[in-house]
Motif scaffolding. Structure first.
Motif, PDB file in Angstrom:
ATOM      1  N   ALA A 169      22.616  57.210 -33.872  1.00 19.36           N
ATOM      2  CA  ALA A 169      23.119  56.095 -34.673  1.00 19.36           C
ATOM      3  C   ALA A 169      22.047  55.514 -35.576  1.00 19.36           C
ATOM      4  CB  ALA A 169      23.680  55.000 -33.764  1.00 19.36           C
ATOM      5  N   ILE A 170      20.772  55.611 -35.179  1.00 13.87           N
ATOM      6  CA  ILE A 170      19.706  55.026 -35.993  1.00 13.87           C
ATOM      7  C   ILE A 170      19.568  55.729 -37.348  1.00 13.87           C
ATOM      8  CG2 ILE A 170      18.402  54.123 -34.054  1.00 13.87           C
ATOM      9  CD1 ILE A 170      16.653  56.541 -34.075  1.00 13.87           C
ATOM     10  N   LEU A 171      20.166  56.918 -37.502  1.00  8.21           N
ATOM     11  CA  LEU A 171      20.116  57.620 -38.788  1.00  8.21           C
ATOM     12  C   LEU A 171      21.157  57.131 -39.779  1.00  8.21           C
ATOM     13  CD1 LEU A 171      19.684  61.380 -37.758  1.00  8.21           C
ATOM     14  CD2 LEU A 171      17.969  59.889 -38.757  1.00  8.21           C
ATOM     15  N   PHE A 172      22.237  56.530 -39.298  1.00  7.72           N
ATOM     16  CA  PHE A 172      23.420  56.367 -40.138  1.00  7.72           C
ATOM     17  C   PHE A 172      23.266  55.401 -41.315  1.00  7.72           C
ATOM     18  CE2 PHE A 172      25.350  59.155 -37.283  1.00  7.72           C
ATOM     19  CZ  PHE A 172      26.497  59.632 -37.904  1.00  7.72           C
ATOM     20  N   PRO A 173      22.352  54.442 -41.288  1.00  8.72           N
ATOM     21  CA  PRO A 173      22.161  53.658 -42.503  1.00  8.72           C
ATOM     22  C   PRO A 173      21.733  54.499 -43.703  1.00  8.72           C
ATOM     23  CG  PRO A 173      21.265  52.481 -40.635  1.00  8.72           C
ATOM     24  CD  PRO A 173      21.641  53.852 -40.134  1.00  8.72           C
ATOM     25  N   ALA A 174      21.145  55.673 -43.465  1.00  9.28           N
ATOM     26  CA  ALA A 174      20.710  56.534 -44.568  1.00  9.28           C
ATOM     27  C   ALA A 174      21.698  57.654 -44.870  1.00  9.28           C
ATOM     28  CB  ALA A 174      19.342  57.136 -44.247  1.00  9.28           C
ATOM     29  N   VAL A 175      22.736  57.822 -44.055  1.00 10.41           N
ATOM     30  CA  VAL A 175      23.645  58.968 -44.187  1.00 10.41           C
ATOM     31  C   VAL A 175      24.663  58.716 -45.303  1.00 10.41           C
ATOM     32  CG1 VAL A 175      25.470  60.273 -43.013  1.00 10.41           C
ATOM     33  CG2 VAL A 175      23.373  59.682 -41.788  1.00 10.41           C
ATOM     34  N   GLY A 176      24.786  59.712 -46.205  1.00 11.43           N
ATOM     35  CA  GLY A 176      25.806  59.611 -47.244  1.00 11.43           C
ATOM     36  C   GLY A 176      27.133  60.187 -46.797  1.00 11.43           C
ATOM     37  N   ALA A 177      27.090  61.239 -45.993  1.00 11.21           N
ATOM     38  CA  ALA A 177      28.283  61.863 -45.418  1.00 11.21           C
ATOM     39  C   ALA A 177      27.823  62.674 -44.213  1.00 11.21           C
ATOM     40  CB  ALA A 177      28.999  62.753 -46.436  1.00 11.21           C
ATOM     41  N   LEU A 178      28.785  63.066 -43.390  1.00 12.84           N
ATOM     42  CA  LEU A 178      28.462  63.735 -42.125  1.00 12.84           C
ATOM     43  C   LEU A 178      29.300  64.990 -41.967  1.00 12.84           C
ATOM     44  CD1 LEU A 178      27.147  63.739 -39.237  1.00 12.84           C
ATOM     45  CD2 LEU A 178      29.129  62.409 -38.502  1.00 12.84           C
ATOM     46  N   VAL A 179      28.634  66.069 -41.516  1.00 15.94           N
ATOM     47  CA  VAL A 179      29.312  67.323 -41.196  1.00 15.94           C
ATOM     48  C   VAL A 179      28.722  67.831 -39.879  1.00 15.94           C
ATOM     49  CG1 VAL A 179      29.848  69.665 -41.938  1.00 15.94           C
ATOM     50  CG2 VAL A 179      29.553  67.865 -43.644  1.00 15.94           C
ATOM     51  N   THR A 180      29.579  68.184 -38.920  1.00 14.67           N
ATOM     52  CA  THR A 180      29.094  68.678 -37.635  1.00 14.67           C
ATOM     53  C   THR A 180      29.757  69.991 -37.258  1.00 14.67           C
ATOM     54  OG1 THR A 180      30.752  67.562 -36.258  1.00 14.67           O
ATOM     55  CG2 THR A 180      28.793  66.289 -36.852  1.00 14.67           C
ATOM     56  N   ASP A 181      29.071  70.721 -36.370  1.00 15.39           N
ATOM     57  CA  ASP A 181      29.641  71.959 -35.825  1.00 15.39           C
ATOM     58  C   ASP A 181      30.744  71.650 -34.825  1.00 15.39           C
ATOM     59  OD1 ASP A 181      27.817  73.459 -37.248  1.00 15.39           O
ATOM     60  OD2 ASP A 181      26.422  73.683 -35.580  1.00 15.39           O
ATOM     61  N   ARG A 182      30.501  70.630 -33.978  1.00 18.17           N
ATOM     62  CA  ARG A 182      31.408  70.334 -32.875  1.00 18.17           C
ATOM     63  C   ARG A 182      32.011  68.941 -33.052  1.00 18.17           C
ATOM     64  NH1 ARG A 182      26.732  72.146 -30.383  1.00 18.17           N
ATOM     65  NH2 ARG A 182      26.274  70.078 -29.559  1.00 18.17           N
TER      66      ARG A 182
ATOM     67  N   VAL B  38      31.421  56.190 -43.362  1.00 11.83           N
ATOM     68  CA  VAL B  38      30.814  57.387 -43.942  1.00 11.83           C
ATOM     69  C   VAL B  38      31.832  58.528 -43.918  1.00 11.83           C
ATOM     70  CG1 VAL B  38      29.050  59.149 -43.554  1.00 11.83           C
ATOM     71  CG2 VAL B  38      28.483  56.728 -43.299  1.00 11.83           C
ATOM     72  N   PRO B  39      32.099  59.195 -45.048  1.00 12.18           N
ATOM     73  CA  PRO B  39      32.998  60.354 -45.008  1.00 12.18           C
ATOM     74  C   PRO B  39      32.482  61.395 -44.017  1.00 12.18           C
ATOM     75  CG  PRO B  39      32.489  59.742 -47.281  1.00 12.18           C
ATOM     76  CD  PRO B  39      31.587  58.936 -46.406  1.00 12.18           C
ATOM     77  N   ALA B  40      33.384  61.948 -43.210  1.00  5.23           N
ATOM     78  CA  ALA B  40      32.931  62.876 -42.174  1.00  5.23           C
ATOM     79  C   ALA B  40      33.957  63.963 -41.918  1.00  5.23           C
ATOM     80  CB  ALA B  40      32.642  62.124 -40.871  1.00  5.23           C
ATOM     81  N   VAL B  41      33.430  65.177 -41.693  1.00  2.99           N
ATOM     82  CA  VAL B  41      34.222  66.320 -41.243  1.00  2.99           C
ATOM     83  C   VAL B  41      33.510  66.875 -40.017  1.00  2.99           C
ATOM     84  CG1 VAL B  41      35.120  68.598 -41.806  1.00  2.99           C
ATOM     85  CG2 VAL B  41      35.007  66.840 -43.580  1.00  2.99           C
ATOM     86  N   VAL B  42      34.218  66.959 -38.899  1.00  3.58           N
ATOM     87  CA  VAL B  42      33.616  67.447 -37.663  1.00  3.58           C
ATOM     88  C   VAL B  42      34.332  68.717 -37.214  1.00  3.58           C
ATOM     89  CG1 VAL B  42      32.965  65.101 -37.008  1.00  3.58           C
ATOM     90  CG2 VAL B  42      35.103  66.057 -36.135  1.00  3.58           C
TER      91      VAL B  42
END
Length: 799
Positions: free
Chosen positions: A730-743, A759-763
């Motif tokens: 969670a400490i990264l999320f202030p800098a995250v523009g969008a999120l993509v994960t494998d799982r 944050v736009p996200a595709v998991v």
């Protein structure tokens, strides 16, 4: 040296020819099929392009090459003196220019390659290391039909017996640039198997030939090699060779683990992306086994049986009869009627949390290095007792929270016709003991942003010599730096690598995290969803409205616990890591182990016995390292055995009560949301499809992050691409523009945290970390669940 034929170049010529050319010259002389080439030396190029340079000699040298090469197209490639080292590969840092013809064309390409030796990209890559100059290799151009790379060892698993090969149609640069997705092969014991890709780019005979080439190059240099190759007119050519970086000091032969599959249906635990070491298995498996009945205590009531299969953690469920299931549902309905899930949540707030915080603080105050062996053993026992107590409560609270959220989801589906994505807009967040770990990074960035000297130091990757910043930084590490990244002992904490925290602060200098503003935005989004639900329910009976409000309250009360309980759990994992590594250091000093990390390959009781003077059996650690390496190379399938068939109604069975049916609907809602994802994941040429987890659309540069050590590499606005996040991410999320994960799934941590931050996200893409590369420009669409890699020339855009 002016111009030297590649066939006359060897490793002794590295200072003049650069390492790439020197290696290829050495291999040419050893009889490998390397395209003919000529080397323009470092002194010649420095004289031509340096201050007051005279290019007449360079022009004459290139003209000589063209006379010898004829009218054939040429490949012009940088050859750095510091390139292709064992510790730093410099892969992708220097330039190459292909299909050059004519004097001016080749001269322009030579300048481009030489200038890449002082590029901003290269400077950032090598840091304080010295580049040592750049030569340029001019080679016969290979018009490849098929090309690719081959690793003489499996670099991911450090398996010395497996060659890994990537192949694409056409030039290998399509693979290096990310323009093409490779077909992947693995070769072991003379047998080749395709591991990904369906284009049938290469056949088995070619793959075996490439594997033989990679192994021959590795034998020539006495170390694992990363080899670039190409095929033209049926002829296999060697284009480059360099050491494989990132391998352990010693490659351990793999030791197969007998795989014993229990009866029933076994699912690989999604919380672990690596096999368990013996220490983790012997410590966590008994705790997990005792706590497992709590996992589904308020959904189906099933009791999962944890097991380690082929080195990997699995959870096994046995089939139910209908009467067994209904009996459990009736029991759970009674426990809901007695408000037991809410009582558990309140118990956390009223006492358990304080007890956990106190235990962690007291145990953290102990310095394992200051203890003698008996005292260290006693400290271990205190840690293990606290570990067992906390994880029992952890799983009780997980079960209660899942039940409360499932009730809300089933109620919204029934009364409002909402799907899971709409229901999850009702969830709040950004509260709990874990939140200051995120806001504290923003506080340091805010302090630094207004102080030029502090900001300059951070931008240079240095710790500022500023008393105010030092006080904030030291206090942060003391309070929040002693946590593992998940349920793991393998990764260092932030306290062990403070430079990572400096990088994270630097990423927020232009936009420090504002917790109050972020909370306001989240509260507004949630309030809008609650208002929409209440408006839709306004015409419903009062009992329906009360039911919705009751479910909403339960969800609200339990929401902060999700990350808060993890915050304290991984704090204990960190303290356990410190203690076991201290034990490892002592066992090395006593001559019982070779390296302190070897202690992870002893079971808990073996570590304690060794501290008391009983040395581990000869060869035990090496064998277990080999088993662990084998498990890494052979991850078991997500599901072993057949999925259990739904239980069938039994003759003369009493039908379940309405309350029991309500429990079942809530359980089905939860399982449906957790299970969604596998069916949606697929890969096209430039697009990944996964679960649309958080709405919005953004185009930005991809940043591949796989663990805490990479946290400092993320820059503001980049697309975070990772296997999956845990509460510590969670400490990264202030800098995250969008999120993509494998799982992941709609109820997984990455989906939840992305929605909290908007944050736009595709998991659940399955392959994002392999498909994408650092710096790729990608568009993440959290509305449709797609991740598209953009072609060159695209630009970044906000949501």
């Amino acid at each position: 040296m002016g111009v030297l034929a590649l066939s006359q170049t060897g490793l002794a010529d590295v200072p003049a020819a650069g390492r790439k050319a020197a290696v290829l010259g050495e291999l040419t002389q050893a009889g490998f099929d390397v395209p003919a080439g000529w080397v323009l030396g470092t002194e010649l190029l420095a004289a031509a392009f340096g201050p007051g340079g005279d290019r007449s000699r360079l022009r004459e040298s290139v003209a000589e090459i063209l006379t010898e090469a004829g009218d054939a197209p040429l490949a012009v490639r940088s050859s750095g003196v510091a390139e292709d080292l064992e510790g730093m590969s410099y892969a992708g840092q220097y330039e190459s220019v292909l299909n050059c013809r004519g004097l001016d064309d080749v001269l322009d390409a030579v300048r481009t390659c030489w200038e890449s030796g002082s590029s901003e990209r290269l400077t950032a890559y090598q840091g304080d290391a010295q580049g040592g100059g750049v030569a340029v290799l001019v080679q016969e151009m290979v018009d490849a039909e098929v090309a690719g790379v081959a690793f003489s060892v499996n670099a991911l698993t450090a398996d010395p017996d497996e060659v890994v090969i990537s192949a694409v149609r056409g030039l290998g640069e399509r693979l290096m640039s990310g323009e093409a997705t490779a077909e992947e092969w693995a070769v072991r014991d003379g047998a080749a198997r395709r591991t990904s890709g369906e284009e049938k780019v290469a056949d088995e005979a070619l793959v075996l030939q490439v594997a033989e080439l990679a192994r021959a190059v590795a034998d020539r240099f006495g170390a694992p090699q990363d080899v670039e190759w190409a095929v033209t007119d049926g002829r296999l050519r060697l284009l480059q060779a360099r050491p494989v970086t990132g391998l352990p000091d010693e490659l351990v032969p793999h030791v197969p683990i007998p795989v014993e599959v229990p009866s029933g249906s076994s699912m690989r635990d999604p919380n672990f992306d690596r096999p368990w070491t013996p220490f983790v298995r012997s410590t966590f498996l008994p705790v997990f086994t005792r706590a497992a009945p709590h996992v589904f205590a308020f959904t189906t009531g099933a009791t999962p049986r944890p097991a380690v299969i082929g080195g990997w953690p699995y959870v096994t469920l046995r089939p139910d009869t209908m009467s067994e299931l209904v009996a459990r549902l009736e029991e759970i309905a009674g426990r809901f009627a007695a408000d037991e899930p809410l009582e558990l949540v309140n118990q956390w707030e009223d006492g358990w949390k304080t007890e956990c915080a106190t235990a962690v603080a007291e145990l953290r105050a102990v310095d394992p290095a200051a203890l003698d062996n008996p005292s260290l053993t006693a400290h271990f026992h205190r840690l293990l007792d606290a570990f067992a107590t906390l994880h029992d409560r952890y799983f009780r609270l997980s079960g209660a929270s899942a039940g409360l959220l499932g009730r809300l989801g089933a109620t919204c589906a029934e009364l409002l016709g909402w799907d899971a994505a709409k229901t999850l807009r009702l969830r709040g967040g950004l509260v709990g003991d874990h939140v200051p770990a995120t806001s504290g990074v923003g506080d340091m960035a805010r302090y630094a942003a207004g102080r030029p000297d502090v900001r300059a130091a951070l931008e240079a990757g240095e710790r500022p010599a500023d008393p105010g910043f030092d006080a904030l930084f030291t206090a942060y590490l003391a309070a929040y730096g002693h946590r593992t990244a998940g349920f793991t002992l393998a990764e260092p904490t932030l306290a062990e690598q403070p430079e990572v925290l400096l990088g994270m602060v630097g990423a927020q200098l232009d936009a420090p995290y504002d917790l109050d503003a972020e909370r306001t935005r989240l509260d507004e989004r949630r309030a809008a969803a609650v208002a929409e639900a209440r408006t839709a329910l306004a015409g419903r009976p009062e009992a329906d409205r009360e039911r919705f409000e009751r479910c909403l309250r339960g969800s609200d009360i339990s929401a902060p616990i999700r990350d808060e309980k993890s915050f304290y759990a991984v704090s204990l994992w960190a303290l356990l890591r410190y203690a076991v590594l201290e034990a490892g250091s002592r066992l090395v000093a006593a001559g019982m182990l070779t390296a302190r990390e070897d202690v992870m390959f002893l079971e808990q009781q073996e570590v304690l016995a060794a501290l008391a003077g009983q040395a581990p059996a000869e060869g035990l650690v090496r064998r277990r390292r080999g088993e662990h390496a084998w498990a890494l190379a052979h991850p078991g399938p997500q599901l072993l055995g057949q999925p259990p068939a739904p239980p069938r109604p039994e003759p003369d069975m009493t039908p379940p009560s309405e309350a029991a049916q309500a429990v079942m609907r809530a359980a089905e809602w939860s399982m449906g949301v957790f299970g969604a994802g596998a069916a949606t994941a697929r890969q096209e040429e430039d697009t990944l499809h996964g679960v649309a987890a958080s709405a919005g659309r953004r185009t930005g540069r991809a940043r591949i992050i796989t663990g805490v050590a990479d946290f400092g590499r993320l820059r503001a606005g980049e697309v975070l691409v990772c296997p999956e996040t845990t509460a510590q991410w969670a400490i990264l999320f202030p800098a995250v523009g969008a999120l993509v994960t494998d799982r992941g799934s709609l109820l997984s941590h990455p989906a939840i945290i992305a929605r909290e931050y908007g944050v736009p996200a595709v998991v659940a893409t399955r392959t994002a970390t392999a498909f994408l590369r650092d710096g790729d420009l990608v568009t993440v669409d959290g509305n449709t669940g797609t991740v598209r890699r953009e072609r060159a020339g695209g630009s970044e855009e906000g949501p």
